[in-house]
Write a protein that holds these residues in place. Structure first.
Motif, PDB file in Angstrom:
ATOM      1  N   UNK A 233       0.858  -0.945   0.037  1.00 24.56           N
ATOM      2  CA  UNK A 233       0.069  -0.169  -0.293  1.00 24.56           C
ATOM      3  C   UNK A 233       0.618   1.218  -0.154  1.00 24.56           C
ATOM      4  N   UNK A 234       2.005   0.932   1.072  1.00 20.52           N
ATOM      5  CA  UNK A 234       2.748   1.941   0.968  1.00 20.52           C
ATOM      6  C   UNK A 234       3.328   2.552  -1.200  1.00 20.52           C
ATOM      7  N   UNK A 235       3.878   1.492  -1.145  1.00 19.94           N
ATOM      8  CA  UNK A 235       4.152   1.831  -2.574  1.00 19.94           C
ATOM      9  C   UNK A 235       3.394   2.236  -4.263  1.00 19.94           C
ATOM     10  N   UNK A 236       2.092   1.520  -3.323  1.00 23.08           N
ATOM     11  CA  UNK A 236       1.222   2.398  -4.351  1.00 23.08           C
ATOM     12  C   UNK A 236       0.742   3.680  -4.013  1.00 23.08           C
ATOM     13  N   UNK A 237       1.404   4.367  -2.686  1.00 23.94           N
ATOM     14  CA  UNK A 237       0.869   6.096  -2.926  1.00 23.94           C
ATOM     15  C   UNK A 237       2.147   6.394  -3.315  1.00 23.94           C
ATOM     16  N   UNK A 238       3.304   6.039  -3.752  1.00 20.84           N
ATOM     17  CA  UNK A 238       4.204   7.380  -3.815  1.00 20.84           C
ATOM     18  C   UNK A 238       4.174   7.349  -5.467  1.00 20.84           C
ATOM     19  N   UNK A 239       4.405   9.231  -5.888  1.00 24.07           N
ATOM     20  CA  UNK A 239       4.596   8.766  -6.840  1.00 24.07           C
ATOM     21  C   UNK A 239       6.007   8.003  -7.760  1.00 24.07           C
ATOM     22  N   UNK A 240       5.552   8.215  -8.810  1.00 19.02           N
ATOM     23  CA  UNK A 240       6.584   7.746  -9.984  1.00 19.02           C
ATOM     24  C   UNK A 240       8.553   7.973  -9.477  1.00 19.02           C
ATOM     25  N   UNK A 241       9.082   7.209  -9.860  1.00 19.03           N
ATOM     26  CA  UNK A 241      10.258   7.563  -8.525  1.00 19.03           C
ATOM     27  C   UNK A 241      10.480   8.290  -7.892  1.00 19.03           C
ATOM     28  N   UNK A 242       9.235   7.124  -6.773  1.00 17.65           N
ATOM     29  CA  UNK A 242       9.270   7.867  -5.130  1.00 17.65           C
ATOM     30  C   UNK A 242      10.475   7.904  -5.298  1.00 17.65           C
ATOM     31  N   UNK A 243      10.255   6.950  -3.652  1.00 19.95           N
ATOM     32  CA  UNK A 243      11.570   6.468  -2.535  1.00 19.95           C
ATOM     33  C   UNK A 243      10.580   6.035  -1.450  1.00 19.95           C
ATOM     34  N   UNK A 244      11.638   4.799  -0.810  1.00 19.39           N
ATOM     35  CA  UNK A 244      11.545   3.873   0.097  1.00 19.39           C
ATOM     36  C   UNK A 244      12.323   2.712   0.932  1.00 19.39           C
ATOM     37  N   UNK A 245      11.852   4.143   2.495  1.00 20.23           N
ATOM     38  CA  UNK A 245      12.992   3.662   3.093  1.00 20.23           C
ATOM     39  C   UNK A 245      12.482   3.006   3.977  1.00 20.23           C
ATOM     40  N   UNK A 246      13.454   1.064   4.086  1.00 22.60           N
ATOM     41  CA  UNK A 246      12.351   0.837   5.512  1.00 22.60           C
ATOM     42  C   UNK A 246      14.092   0.579   6.594  1.00 22.60           C
ATOM     43  N   UNK A 247      12.829   1.129   7.276  1.00 20.21           N
ATOM     44  CA  UNK A 247      14.171   0.692   8.635  1.00 20.21           C
ATOM     45  C   UNK A 247      13.850   0.182   9.839  1.00 20.21           C
ATOM     46  N   UNK A 248      12.589  -0.694   9.600  1.00 18.29           N
ATOM     47  CA  UNK A 248      12.061  -1.448  10.768  1.00 18.29           C
ATOM     48  C   UNK A 248      11.195  -2.528  10.219  1.00 18.29           C
ATOM     49  N   UNK A 249      11.166  -3.479  11.002  1.00 21.58           N
ATOM     50  CA  UNK A 249      10.020  -4.767  10.703  1.00 21.58           C
ATOM     51  C   UNK A 249       9.160  -5.087  11.421  1.00 21.58           C
ATOM     52  N   UNK A 250       8.587  -3.632  12.268  1.00 20.49           N
ATOM     53  CA  UNK A 250       7.279  -4.046  13.130  1.00 20.49           C
ATOM     54  C   UNK A 250       6.174  -4.725  12.456  1.00 20.49           C
ATOM     55  N   UNK A 251       5.952  -5.027  11.426  1.00 13.19           N
ATOM     56  CA  UNK A 251       4.876  -5.721  10.151  1.00 13.19           C
ATOM     57  C   UNK A 251       5.392  -7.128  10.418  1.00 13.19           C
ATOM     58  N   UNK A 252       6.154  -7.838  11.225  1.00 17.61           N
ATOM     59  CA  UNK A 252       7.189  -8.835  10.104  1.00 17.61           C
ATOM     60  C   UNK A 252       8.292  -8.862   9.503  1.00 17.61           C
ATOM     61  N   UNK A 253       8.758 -10.202   9.425  1.00 22.09           N
ATOM     62  CA  UNK A 253      10.387 -10.347   8.973  1.00 22.09           C
ATOM     63  C   UNK A 253      10.426 -10.086   7.201  1.00 22.09           C
ATOM     64  N   UNK A 254       9.362 -10.097   7.019  1.00 16.90           N
ATOM     65  CA  UNK A 254       9.712 -10.419   5.208  1.00 16.90           C
ATOM     66  C   UNK A 254       8.704  -9.251   4.440  1.00 16.90           C
ATOM     67  N   UNK A 255       8.982  -8.560   3.874  1.00 14.01           N
ATOM     68  CA  UNK A 255       8.942  -7.181   3.287  1.00 14.01           C
ATOM     69  C   UNK A 255       7.802  -7.785   1.483  1.00 14.01           C
ATOM     70  N   UNK A 256       6.441  -7.201   1.807  1.00 17.66           N
ATOM     71  CA  UNK A 256       6.117  -8.036   0.404  1.00 17.66           C
ATOM     72  C   UNK A 256       5.077  -6.711  -0.648  1.00 17.66           C
ATOM     73  N   UNK A 257       6.108  -7.345  -1.251  1.00 11.51           N
ATOM     74  CA  UNK A 257       6.297  -5.994  -2.604  1.00 11.51           C
ATOM     75  C   UNK A 257       5.748  -6.595  -4.051  1.00 11.51           C
ATOM     76  N   UNK A 258       4.785  -5.749  -4.247  1.00 14.76           N
ATOM     77  CA  UNK A 258       4.772  -6.178  -6.214  1.00 14.76           C
ATOM     78  C   UNK A 258       5.696  -6.231  -7.033  1.00 14.76           C
TER      79      UNK A 258
END
Length: 348
Positions: A233-258
């Motif tokens: 959902x966060x990826x879907x909220x970004x503009x084209x060529x936006x930046x996603x910075x992950x600094x924690x894993x409160x949602x579990x050990x995996x990162x689910x990106x399409x």
């Protein structure tokens, strides 16, 4: 003898004990400090449970990254610090080697920062982990620019509030997310331009809500402490060529990106680890220290302290840390049974 918090086995907050130990003299490159206040971090809860990074080297073990007090003694080769200097301890070491939960602590001198006049011990113990993380993740890795929109997840955390303050300082627009409506007003008071409640929303709902909060445009940068399924959902909220910075894993050990959405968006995905940056990259720590100190002096950076406990209440403080109900930092203060050295003016 020095009162020091240690744990003799992994477990819940109840395993924390206050032991009287003989603190060693500082060795080469080290300093011993009187500790007046300690900032609590979720990493310490995970370390106590055996779920954070490297395991304990040997029991009993100490813990703690962040403190404020005054220098008592310096070891061979240490320059720039003298007994009586008010200082803060920065998270620039491993808890397998050092810890700051106690009346005094021996730490690497490289992890010390002079505490400016007028910055009390509670502030000095509450600002560094949060604002160093925000600086590194957003200015070093996320390259947040004036006029851009930043989404901050888990925004009621100490790091989340620091990211909101940093965004305001560089002229960006911070949009905060939180799971329930209970913290909305406090996040707005902390500087968030908009607050999006994500509890009960799926990934598509998160993306829609964030796009609505940004006037339909989307965000330039996401600073995410959660990961997991929400990341899509966060990826879907970004503009084209936006930046996603992950600094924690409160949602579990995996990162689910399409994968296809990621390829089509051109979004940059970057992990950020403060422990890696501060222990391996001296230039980052130097730049970050200067930036945070200037923010303290100007008043732009004011850590939000949720609650202050006495050192003797450390187990209760850890229970509160793990409750998820706090907004901002939790701090322990340290009463001293016997004067170790005269407190410099402005250090308490």
């Amino acid at each position: 003898m020095t009162r020091t918090v240690r744990f003799h086995a992994y477990g819940g907050p109840e395993v924390l004990r206050i032991d009287d130990i003989e603190l060693p003299a500082p060795g080469p490159g080290e300093a011993r400090i009187r500790v007046d206040a300690i900032g609590l971090n979720r990493a310490e809860s995970l370390f106590r449970q055996g779920r954070y990074g490297r395991p304990v080297r040997a029991f009993p073990a100490g813990l703690g990254y962040e403190a404020a007090g005054a220098v008592e003694e310096t070891g061979p080769g240490v320059t720039g610090f003298a007994p009586g200097d008010p200082v803060s301890v920065l998270p620039a070491f491993s808890m397998t080697d050092y810890g700051v939960y106690g009346e005094a602590a021996v730490v690497p001198a490289a992890a010390l920062a002079h505490r400016p006049a007028g910055v009390d011990a509670v502030t000095g113990a509450a600002v560094w982990m949060t604002h160093l993380t925000a600086f590194g993740g957003l200015l070093e890795d996320g390259t947040l620019r004036p006029g851009e929109t930043l989404v901050v997840t888990a925004a009621s955390s100490g790091v989340g509030i620091a990211a909101v303050q940093l965004a305001r300082r560089v002229g960006a627009v911070p949009v905060a997310t939180t799971r329930t409506d209970a913290k909305r007003e406090r996040l707005l008071a902390a500087g968030a331009a908009e607050v999006v409640v994500t509890g009960g929303l799926d990934a598509a709902g998160v993306a829609d809500a964030l796009r609505a909060a940004t006037g339909g445009r989307g965000a330039d940068v996401v600073f995410d402490a959660v990961g997991g399924a929400q990341a899509a959902g966060l990826l879907g909220a970004l503009v084209p060529y936006g930046r996603y910075v992950l600094y924690g894993a409160l949602g579990g050990p995996t990162l689910e990106l399409p994968a296809l959405d990621l390829l089509r968006s051109g979004v940059t995905v970057r992990p950020y680890s403060i422990s890696l940056r501060t222990t391996t990259t001296g230039d980052t720590l130097r730049r970050a220290s200067a930036f945070v100190t200037s923010g303290l002096l100007s008043g732009a950076f004011t850590p939000v302290v949720d609650r202050v406990f006495d050192l003797s209440e450390v187990a209760e403080a850890h229970r509160h840390l793990e409750s998820g109900t706090q907004v901002g930092k939790i701090v322990l203060t340290v009463p001293h049974r016997h004067p170790r050295l005269r407190a410099p003016r402005g250090s308490r």
